[in-house]
Each structure stands twice: as structure tokens, then as C-alpha cells.
Design a protein around this motif. Structure first.
Motif, PDB file in Angstrom:
ATOM      1  N   VAL A  22     -37.423 128.688  11.431  1.00 19.39           N
ATOM      2  CA  VAL A  22     -36.740 129.096  10.270  1.00 19.39           C
ATOM      3  C   VAL A  22     -35.500 129.956  11.092  1.00 19.39           C
ATOM      4  N   SER A  23     -34.327 129.654  11.137  1.00 14.24           N
ATOM      5  CA  SER A  23     -33.306 130.686  11.864  1.00 14.24           C
ATOM      6  C   SER A  23     -33.047 131.829  11.051  1.00 14.24           C
ATOM      7  N   PHE A  24     -32.444 132.912  11.748  1.00 16.13           N
ATOM      8  CA  PHE A  24     -32.172 133.849  11.085  1.00 16.13           C
ATOM      9  C   PHE A  24     -31.142 133.887   9.838  1.00 16.13           C
ATOM     10  N   PRO A  25     -30.181 133.005  10.050  1.00 19.82           N
ATOM     11  CA  PRO A  25     -29.214 132.800   9.084  1.00 19.82           C
ATOM     12  C   PRO A  25     -29.920 131.857   7.690  1.00 19.82           C
ATOM     13  N   ALA A  26     -30.863 131.100   8.178  1.00 15.98           N
ATOM     14  CA  ALA A  26     -31.514 130.375   6.736  1.00 15.98           C
ATOM     15  C   ALA A  26     -32.492 131.355   6.100  1.00 15.98           C
ATOM     16  N   ALA A  27     -32.921 132.116   6.679  1.00 15.76           N
ATOM     17  CA  ALA A  27     -33.962 133.167   6.267  1.00 15.76           C
ATOM     18  C   ALA A  27     -33.194 134.196   5.404  1.00 15.76           C
ATOM     19  N   PHE A  28     -31.965 134.537   5.821  1.00  9.87           N
ATOM     20  CA  PHE A  28     -30.896 135.470   5.112  1.00  9.87           C
ATOM     21  C   PHE A  28     -30.523 134.822   4.155  1.00  9.87           C
ATOM     22  N   ALA A  29     -30.038 133.648   4.266  1.00  4.47           N
ATOM     23  CA  ALA A  29     -29.423 132.991   2.841  1.00  4.47           C
ATOM     24  C   ALA A  29     -30.488 132.731   1.616  1.00  4.47           C
ATOM     25  N   CYS A  30     -31.972 132.603   2.292  1.00  3.33           N
ATOM     26  CA  CYS A  30     -32.950 132.538   1.182  1.00  3.33           C
ATOM     27  C   CYS A  30     -32.985 133.893   0.461  1.00  3.33           C
ATOM     28  N   ALA A  31     -32.837 135.083   1.139  1.00  6.31           N
ATOM     29  CA  ALA A  31     -32.927 136.154   0.540  1.00  6.31           C
ATOM     30  C   ALA A  31     -31.693 136.502  -0.541  1.00  6.31           C
ATOM     31  N   VAL A  32     -30.703 136.151   0.030  1.00  8.93           N
ATOM     32  CA  VAL A  32     -29.461 136.127  -0.838  1.00  8.93           C
ATOM     33  C   VAL A  32     -29.646 135.407  -2.153  1.00  8.93           C
ATOM     34  N   VAL A  87     -35.187 132.695  16.234  1.00 14.00           N
ATOM     35  CA  VAL A  87     -36.611 132.417  15.687  1.00 14.00           C
ATOM     36  C   VAL A  87     -37.222 133.525  15.647  1.00 14.00           C
ATOM     37  N   GLN A  88     -37.179 134.591  16.261  1.00 11.12           N
ATOM     38  CA  GLN A  88     -38.222 135.848  15.953  1.00 11.12           C
ATOM     39  C   GLN A  88     -37.527 136.528  14.895  1.00 11.12           C
ATOM     40  N   MET A  89     -36.223 136.564  14.696  1.00 14.18           N
ATOM     41  CA  MET A  89     -35.692 137.437  13.428  1.00 14.18           C
ATOM     42  C   MET A  89     -35.659 136.431  12.427  1.00 14.18           C
ATOM     43  N   GLY A  90     -35.764 135.191  12.507  1.00 15.50           N
ATOM     44  CA  GLY A  90     -35.865 134.095  11.295  1.00 15.50           C
ATOM     45  C   GLY A  90     -37.208 134.535  10.673  1.00 15.50           C
ATOM     46  N   TYR A  91     -38.267 134.350  11.664  1.00 17.21           N
ATOM     47  CA  TYR A  91     -39.796 134.473  11.483  1.00 17.21           C
ATOM     48  C   TYR A  91     -40.149 135.666  10.736  1.00 17.21           C
ATOM     49  N   SER A  92     -39.609 136.705  11.306  1.00 18.27           N
ATOM     50  CA  SER A  92     -39.880 138.145  10.802  1.00 18.27           C
ATOM     51  C   SER A  92     -39.312 138.364   9.322  1.00 18.27           C
ATOM     52  N   LEU A  93     -38.067 137.855   9.228  1.00 16.66           N
ATOM     53  CA  LEU A  93     -37.397 138.155   7.836  1.00 16.66           C
ATOM     54  C   LEU A  93     -38.146 137.237   6.734  1.00 16.66           C
TER      55      LEU A  93
END
Length: 221
Positions: free
Chosen positions: A124-134, A99-105
């Protein structure tokens, strides 16, 4: 991969990305405390097992599904796999980490004007946020999956370098030795069917729960 996509991937998979990944050990600090990891050989064995039994069997396949959902703009699938990942964090520390890493990303992506991965106020989970960036940066999916797995692997090795402790050369030797494992993990993550997904790792969950009250800890998980 074109140069722009490669440079974007290097930036967002970098340990320097300000999302706090370096501050978590994902149960490894408890394994060190309990004497399960004591030297280079046991460290490599531990990391390889976590890679295949946890990262490749659950975390990476869910990230892959989030990538596919982003590609086709399937909001229902995005919400489902994000919520599934959050629900699979079976200790307070593991859930707080993603949650923290997802929020930060997510916040970083918004501030950079790259994308807004927020889902109507949901966490937003970190994998979900990273998928958005990708998706927003046009990074090829297979390379993004490898980068996410390598980022996890590198962080685990750095925990061992600092806390076993191991030398820097030993850490780099371990990264090279685990390259075939990383490739197999990525292939498995891309091909495993939904019915075979598994995050069954009760020993890791127990280590995480003990870490919550571990004395003198350096990491947040």
C-alpha cells in the motif's frame, strides 16, 4: 468542515504522526550536497519547482484519484492508482519511502480501529493509505488534498531549516511565501486530466540515486 473532521485532519496531517515522514528529504539532501540549494532564496526556488513539477503534476493528482475511488468503492480503480503510484517510484529510495510510510499508516489505522487499507496482501502506497484515512474519518477531499501537500511542503522546509541551515523565522517566512503556490498546486491536482499526468523529473531521479551512496547522509531519501 465540521469540528470532528477538522480535528481528524489535523491529527493525520501532523508531523507527529508516527509514519516516519520526517526521516526523508526526497532528494533535497543530495541537492544540498551538490550545492544546488545554499540559502533561503535557492531553497524556496527548489521547493516551489518540486511542488509544481512533481507533487502537483503526479503525486497529488494520483492521491485525488484514490480519494474519488474510495468514495465510490471502486476497488479496481484503487488497485490501479495504488499500483501506478508504486510503479512511478523510479529509485529504490523513493519506492522504499512510500512503501514504508504506507505500511506504517495502514498499521496505525488498523490498530486505532479506524480502517483497514490492506489490499489482499499487496503493498500500500502512502497516498493510498492516507486516502483510506480520509474516507473513513469523513474528511472533506479538498481540505485533505491541501493538508497532504502542506505536510510535504512543511517537511521540505524543515529539511532546509536543519540542513542549509536556515533560521526558524526564515522557515516560517518561506511557508507563508509559498501559500499561493500551494493553492495553485492543489487546484491543478484536482483538475488535471489523466492524459496530462506526468512524473518526468530525471534530474530528481539522478539526485535520488546518488543519495543512495552519499557519505554522511542524515535522511533516508
Amino acid at each position: 468542515m465540521n469540528a470532528a473532521a477538522l480535528l481528524h485532519l489535523l491529527q493525520f496531517a501532523s508531523p507527529a504522526l508516527p509514519v516516519g515522514g520526517y526521516s526523508y528529504s526526497q532528494g533535497l539532501e543530495s541537492a544540498l550536497e551538490d550545492g544546488l540549494v545554499t540559502d533561503a532564496a535557492s531553497a524556496q526556488s527548489w521547493i516551489a519547482r518540486m511542488l509544481h513539477e512533481v507533487a502537483a503534476s503526479w503525486d497529488a493528482p494520483l492521491f485525488w484519484r484514490l480519494l474519488q475511488a474510495r468514495t465510490v468503492r471502486d476497488d479496481a480503480a484503487l488497485a490501479f492508482w495504488n499500483d501506478t503510484f508504486l510503479a512511478s517510484r523510479d529509485t529504490a529510495e523513493f519506492r522504499a519511502e512510500t512503501v514504508q510510510m504506507g505500511y506504517s499508516l495502514a498499521r496505525l489505522l488498523a490498530e486505532l480501529g479506524v480502517a483497514d487499507p490492506a489490499q489482499h496482501g499487496a503493498e500500500v502506497s502512502f497516498p493510498a493509505a492516507f486516502a483510506c484515512a480520509v474516507d473513513a474519518l469523513g474528511i472533506p477531499h479538498e481540505e485533505a488534498l491541501l493538508a497532504l501537500l502542506f505536510s510535504w511542503l512543511e517537511n521540505q522546509v524543515l529539511v532546509c531549516v536543519k540542513s542549509v541551515p536556515l533560521g526558524q523565522v526564515a522557515g516560517q517566512r518561506m511557508l507563508l511565501a509559498l501559500r499561493p503556490d500551494l493553492e495553485r498546486a492543489a487546484l491543478h491536482a484536482r483538475t488535471v486530466p489523466d492524459a496530462a499526468l506526468s512524473n518526468w523529473s530525471p534530474g530528481l531521479s539522478m539526485l535520488s540515486m546518488r543519495h543512495e551512496v552519499q557519505h554522511g547522509r542524515l535522511y533516508r531519501s
